[in-house]
Design a protein around this motif. Structure first.
Motif, PDB file in Angstrom:
ATOM      1  N   ILE A   1      43.000  30.725  25.141  1.00  0.00           N
ATOM      2  CA  ILE A   1      41.998  29.918  24.449  1.00  0.00           C
ATOM      3  C   ILE A   1      42.564  28.565  24.015  1.00  0.00           C
ATOM      4  CG2 ILE A   1      40.368  29.842  22.529  1.00  0.00           C
ATOM      5  CD1 ILE A   1      39.808  32.131  24.512  1.00  0.00           C
ATOM      6  N   ILE A   2      41.773  27.518  24.255  1.00  0.00           N
ATOM      7  CA  ILE A   2      42.031  26.179  23.712  1.00  0.00           C
ATOM      8  C   ILE A   2      40.787  25.772  22.927  1.00  0.00           C
ATOM      9  CG2 ILE A   2      42.531  23.771  24.231  1.00  0.00           C
ATOM     10  CD1 ILE A   2      43.516  24.839  27.032  1.00  0.00           C
ATOM     11  N   VAL A   3      40.960  25.409  21.681  1.00  0.00           N
ATOM     12  CA  VAL A   3      39.835  24.994  20.845  1.00  0.00           C
ATOM     13  C   VAL A   3      40.042  23.545  20.414  1.00  0.00           C
ATOM     14  CG1 VAL A   3      38.570  25.348  18.695  1.00  0.00           C
ATOM     15  CG2 VAL A   3      39.396  27.332  19.989  1.00  0.00           C
ATOM     16  N   VAL A   4      39.037  22.711  20.675  1.00  0.00           N
ATOM     17  CA  VAL A   4      39.026  21.337  20.173  1.00  0.00           C
ATOM     18  C   VAL A   4      37.895  21.255  19.156  1.00  0.00           C
ATOM     19  CG1 VAL A   4      38.922  18.896  20.758  1.00  0.00           C
ATOM     20  CG2 VAL A   4      39.820  20.535  22.433  1.00  0.00           C
ATOM     21  N   HIS A   5      38.226  20.881  17.948  1.00  0.00           N
ATOM     22  CA  HIS A   5      37.223  20.888  16.871  1.00  0.00           C
ATOM     23  C   HIS A   5      37.488  19.722  15.941  1.00  0.00           C
ATOM     24  CE1 HIS A   5      40.013  22.561  13.698  1.00  0.00           C
ATOM     25  NE2 HIS A   5      40.693  22.835  14.799  1.00  0.00           N
ATOM     26  N   ARG A   6      36.571  19.496  15.028  1.00  0.00           N
ATOM     27  CA  ARG A   6      36.742  18.438  14.020  1.00  0.00           C
ATOM     28  C   ARG A   6      36.300  18.988  12.676  1.00  0.00           C
ATOM     29  NH1 ARG A   6      40.026  14.828  12.312  1.00  0.00           N
ATOM     30  NH2 ARG A   6      39.127  12.887  11.541  1.00  0.00           N
ATOM     31  N   ASN A   7      37.275  19.253  11.799  1.00  0.00           N
ATOM     32  CA  ASN A   7      36.963  19.809  10.483  1.00  0.00           C
ATOM     33  C   ASN A   7      37.787  19.137   9.404  1.00  0.00           C
ATOM     34  OD1 ASN A   7      36.553  22.382  12.493  1.00  0.00           O
ATOM     35  ND2 ASN A   7      35.116  22.437  10.772  1.00  0.00           N
ATOM     36  N   ARG A   8      37.232  19.143   8.191  1.00  0.00           N
ATOM     37  CA  ARG A   8      37.927  18.583   7.034  1.00  0.00           C
ATOM     38  C   ARG A   8      39.056  19.513   6.590  1.00  0.00           C
ATOM     39  NH1 ARG A   8      32.433  17.649   5.870  1.00  0.00           N
ATOM     40  NH2 ARG A   8      32.378  19.590   4.669  1.00  0.00           N
ATOM     41  N   LYS A   9      40.036  18.947   5.868  1.00  0.00           N
ATOM     42  CA  LYS A   9      41.171  19.741   5.394  1.00  0.00           C
ATOM     43  C   LYS A   9      40.717  20.901   4.528  1.00  0.00           C
ATOM     44  CE  LYS A   9      44.812  16.210   5.515  1.00  0.00           C
ATOM     45  NZ  LYS A   9      45.792  15.437   4.712  1.00  0.00           N
ATOM     46  N   SER A  10      39.659  20.691   3.755  1.00  0.00           N
ATOM     47  CA  SER A  10      39.172  21.737   2.851  1.00  0.00           C
ATOM     48  C   SER A  10      38.633  22.952   3.598  1.00  0.00           C
ATOM     49  CB  SER A  10      38.079  21.170   1.945  1.00  0.00           C
ATOM     50  OG  SER A  10      36.974  20.695   2.710  1.00  0.00           O
ATOM     51  N   GLU A  11      38.318  22.778   4.877  1.00  0.00           N
ATOM     52  CA  GLU A  11      37.760  23.877   5.676  1.00  0.00           C
ATOM     53  C   GLU A  11      38.816  24.620   6.483  1.00  0.00           C
ATOM     54  OE1 GLU A  11      33.416  22.055   6.862  1.00  0.00           O
ATOM     55  OE2 GLU A  11      35.183  21.180   7.848  1.00  0.00           O
TER      56      GLU A  11
ATOM     57  N   LYS B   1      45.928  37.669  17.015  1.00  0.00           N
ATOM     58  CA  LYS B   1      46.184  39.101  16.886  1.00  0.00           C
ATOM     59  C   LYS B   1      45.739  39.872  18.120  1.00  0.00           C
ATOM     60  CE  LYS B   1      45.823  39.066  11.841  1.00  0.00           C
ATOM     61  NZ  LYS B   1      44.960  39.395  10.666  1.00  0.00           N
ATOM     62  N   ILE B   2      44.742  39.352  18.812  1.00  0.00           N
ATOM     63  CA  ILE B   2      44.288  39.988  20.050  1.00  0.00           C
ATOM     64  C   ILE B   2      45.378  39.927  21.114  1.00  0.00           C
ATOM     65  CG2 ILE B   2      42.613  39.767  21.960  1.00  0.00           C
ATOM     66  CD1 ILE B   2      40.607  38.722  19.838  1.00  0.00           C
ATOM     67  N   GLY B   3      46.211  38.893  21.032  1.00  0.00           N
ATOM     68  CA  GLY B   3      47.292  38.745  21.993  1.00  0.00           C
ATOM     69  C   GLY B   3      47.124  37.585  22.941  1.00  0.00           C
ATOM     70  N   ALA B   4      46.062  36.815  22.765  1.00  0.00           N
ATOM     71  CA  ALA B   4      45.832  35.661  23.634  1.00  0.00           C
ATOM     72  C   ALA B   4      46.679  34.479  23.173  1.00  0.00           C
ATOM     73  CB  ALA B   4      44.358  35.268  23.611  1.00  0.00           C
ATOM     74  N   ASP B   5      47.059  33.638  24.119  1.00  0.00           N
ATOM     75  CA  ASP B   5      47.665  32.362  23.758  1.00  0.00           C
ATOM     76  C   ASP B   5      46.561  31.457  23.219  1.00  0.00           C
ATOM     77  OD1 ASP B   5      50.183  33.145  24.573  1.00  0.00           O
ATOM     78  OD2 ASP B   5      49.968  32.307  26.585  1.00  0.00           O
ATOM     79  N   LEU B   6      46.885  30.701  22.181  1.00  0.00           N
ATOM     80  CA  LEU B   6      45.883  29.844  21.543  1.00  0.00           C
ATOM     81  C   LEU B   6      46.491  28.501  21.196  1.00  0.00           C
ATOM     82  CD1 LEU B   6      43.134  29.368  20.041  1.00  0.00           C
ATOM     83  CD2 LEU B   6      44.248  30.321  18.000  1.00  0.00           C
ATOM     84  N   TYR B   7      45.805  27.436  21.623  1.00  0.00           N
ATOM     85  CA  TYR B   7      46.151  26.083  21.213  1.00  0.00           C
ATOM     86  C   TYR B   7      44.910  25.457  20.581  1.00  0.00           C
ATOM     87  CZ  TYR B   7      50.142  26.732  24.336  1.00  0.00           C
ATOM     88  OH  TYR B   7      51.270  27.216  24.946  1.00  0.00           O
ATOM     89  N   THR B   8      45.098  24.779  19.453  1.00  0.00           N
ATOM     90  CA  THR B   8      43.972  24.149  18.768  1.00  0.00           C
ATOM     91  C   THR B   8      44.279  22.679  18.515  1.00  0.00           C
ATOM     92  OG1 THR B   8      44.773  24.674  16.528  1.00  0.00           O
ATOM     93  CG2 THR B   8      43.416  26.336  17.644  1.00  0.00           C
ATOM     94  N   PHE B   9      43.221  21.874  18.548  1.00  0.00           N
ATOM     95  CA  PHE B   9      43.328  20.434  18.317  1.00  0.00           C
ATOM     96  C   PHE B   9      42.230  20.016  17.351  1.00  0.00           C
ATOM     97  CE2 PHE B   9      44.946  21.391  22.528  1.00  0.00           C
ATOM     98  CZ  PHE B   9      46.117  20.648  22.620  1.00  0.00           C
ATOM     99  N   ASN B  10      42.616  19.580  16.170  1.00  0.00           N
ATOM    100  CA  ASN B  10      41.644  19.106  15.185  1.00  0.00           C
ATOM    101  C   ASN B  10      41.559  17.588  15.296  1.00  0.00           C
ATOM    102  OD1 ASN B  10      39.847  18.911  13.072  1.00  0.00           O
ATOM    103  ND2 ASN B  10      41.377  19.250  11.473  1.00  0.00           N
ATOM    104  N   VAL B  11      40.726  17.126  16.232  1.00  0.00           N
ATOM    105  CA  VAL B  11      40.588  15.691  16.516  1.00  0.00           C
ATOM    106  C   VAL B  11      39.112  15.374  16.739  1.00  0.00           C
ATOM    107  CG1 VAL B  11      42.877  15.558  17.585  1.00  0.00           C
ATOM    108  CG2 VAL B  11      40.867  15.972  19.021  1.00  0.00           C
ATOM    109  N   ASP B  12      38.801  14.111  16.772  1.00  0.00           N
ATOM    110  CA  ASP B  12      37.442  13.671  17.090  1.00  0.00           C
ATOM    111  C   ASP B  12      37.266  13.730  18.602  1.00  0.00           C
ATOM    112  OD1 ASP B  12      34.991  12.495  17.442  1.00  0.00           O
ATOM    113  OD2 ASP B  12      35.398  10.773  16.150  1.00  0.00           O
ATOM    114  N   LEU B  13      36.666  14.782  19.089  1.00  0.00           N
ATOM    115  CA  LEU B  13      36.568  15.006  20.536  1.00  0.00           C
ATOM    116  C   LEU B  13      35.603  14.044  21.218  1.00  0.00           C
ATOM    117  CD1 LEU B  13      33.681  16.651  21.129  1.00  0.00           C
ATOM    118  CD2 LEU B  13      34.978  18.542  20.185  1.00  0.00           C
ATOM    119  N   LEU B  14      34.897  13.226  20.434  1.00  0.00           N
ATOM    120  CA  LEU B  14      33.961  12.265  21.017  1.00  0.00           C
ATOM    121  C   LEU B  14      34.629  10.947  21.387  1.00  0.00           C
ATOM    122  CD1 LEU B  14      30.943  12.844  18.611  1.00  0.00           C
ATOM    123  CD2 LEU B  14      31.378  13.931  20.819  1.00  0.00           C
TER     124      LEU B  14
END
Length: 263
Positions: A36-46, A59-72
């Motif tokens: 899984i790769i997730v690109v999202h945009r969220n505030r620090k409080s979230e 925990k499922i065992g998948a590799d995961l990379y996340t990017f908290n950026v403005d994907l637009l």
């Protein structure tokens, strides 16, 4: 549990996957062996709450990379894709999920802040045109698998008028048109594209719509199973569309609502 995608170094790129439909989809595909790769945009409080959801995927065992950026933003998109290529190596994106919910919910009349031209531009760019931007960029970066599934989420606002929903409704129509064109013009390269049309799902996005309580109540009344659609219902449909057996489904708008559209 069927591990359809296990040990194949296949990845799901989920745009807007930190909550709601996107997060449920990430968990479902991870359960079946996809990374899984997730690109999202969220505030620090979230982020603390969001990280809990991401921990479930790990925990499922998948590799995961996340990017908290403005994907637009084009430059951020290119930075993310460069990093993805570095991280996944010989891996390929099996599915691109567009779950972007960013737009303006304003009335057309009788309010201090009414819908304006710029509101349409922002909403359609975020919730529709960004799908093409990411598909084209992934394609040009040679990140897609030989058989890739592009899946996005539309709504009944594609044909029905709801108060304050005009900009989002226009975006959903544009999203569907772009999806059909991707299905036609990228088919030669093994890319299939479809839209899922969930029923009312109690997500943060729905709760932003003025009068969302009435939408939920109306959906409960119409639904043959007397319940609203859940994120997991939608995630299950995404999983089915990613399977080899769904390779001949292309360019479709598919209701995922338990028959709610029948009434």
């Amino acid at each position: 549990m069927s591990n359809d995608f296990k040990d194949k170094n296949q990845w799901a790129l989920i745009l807007g996957g930190s909550t709601g439909l996107g997060l449920a989809t990430a968990k479902k595909l991870a359960l079946h062996g996809m990374n899984i790769i997730v690109v999202h945009r969220n505030r620090k409080s979230e982020l603390a709450a969001i990280d809990n959801g991401f921990d479930d995927i790990k925990k499922i065992g998948a590799d995961l990379y996340t990017f908290n950026v403005d994907l637009l933003k084009a430059e951020k998109r290119q930075e993310v894709l460069t990093e993805i290529k570095r991280k996944i190596g010989s891996g390929r994106i099996k599915t691109l999920i567009h779950s972007v919910a960013k737009g303006n919910l304003k009335p057309m009349t009788d309010a201090k802040h009414v819908l304006k031209n710029d509101d349409f531009h922002l909403t359609i760019d975020a919730m529709a045109i960004s799908l093409y931007d990411w598909v084209k960029s992934c394609f040009e970066a040679n990140l897609f698998a030989e058989d890739t599934r592009v899946i996005s989420f539309t709504s009944e606002g594609n044909t029905k008028a709801w108060k304050n929903y005009a900009a989002v409704s226009a975006a959903k129509v544009a999203l569907e048109a772009i999806t059909r064109s991707i299905a036609l013009e990228f088919a030669h390269y093994g890319i299939r594209a479809n839209c899922l049309q969930p029923g009312a799902v109690d997500t943060q996005s729905l709760r932003m719509i003025p009068g969302h309580e009435e939408i939920i109540a109306h959906s409960l009344k119409r639904n043959p199973f007397n319940r609203i659609t859940t994120p997991e219902d939608v995630a299950n449909a995404v999983y089915l569309l990613c399977k080899d057996e769904a390779s001949w489904i292309n360019g479709c708008i598919i209701p995922v609502n338990g028959g709610e559209h029948l009434n």
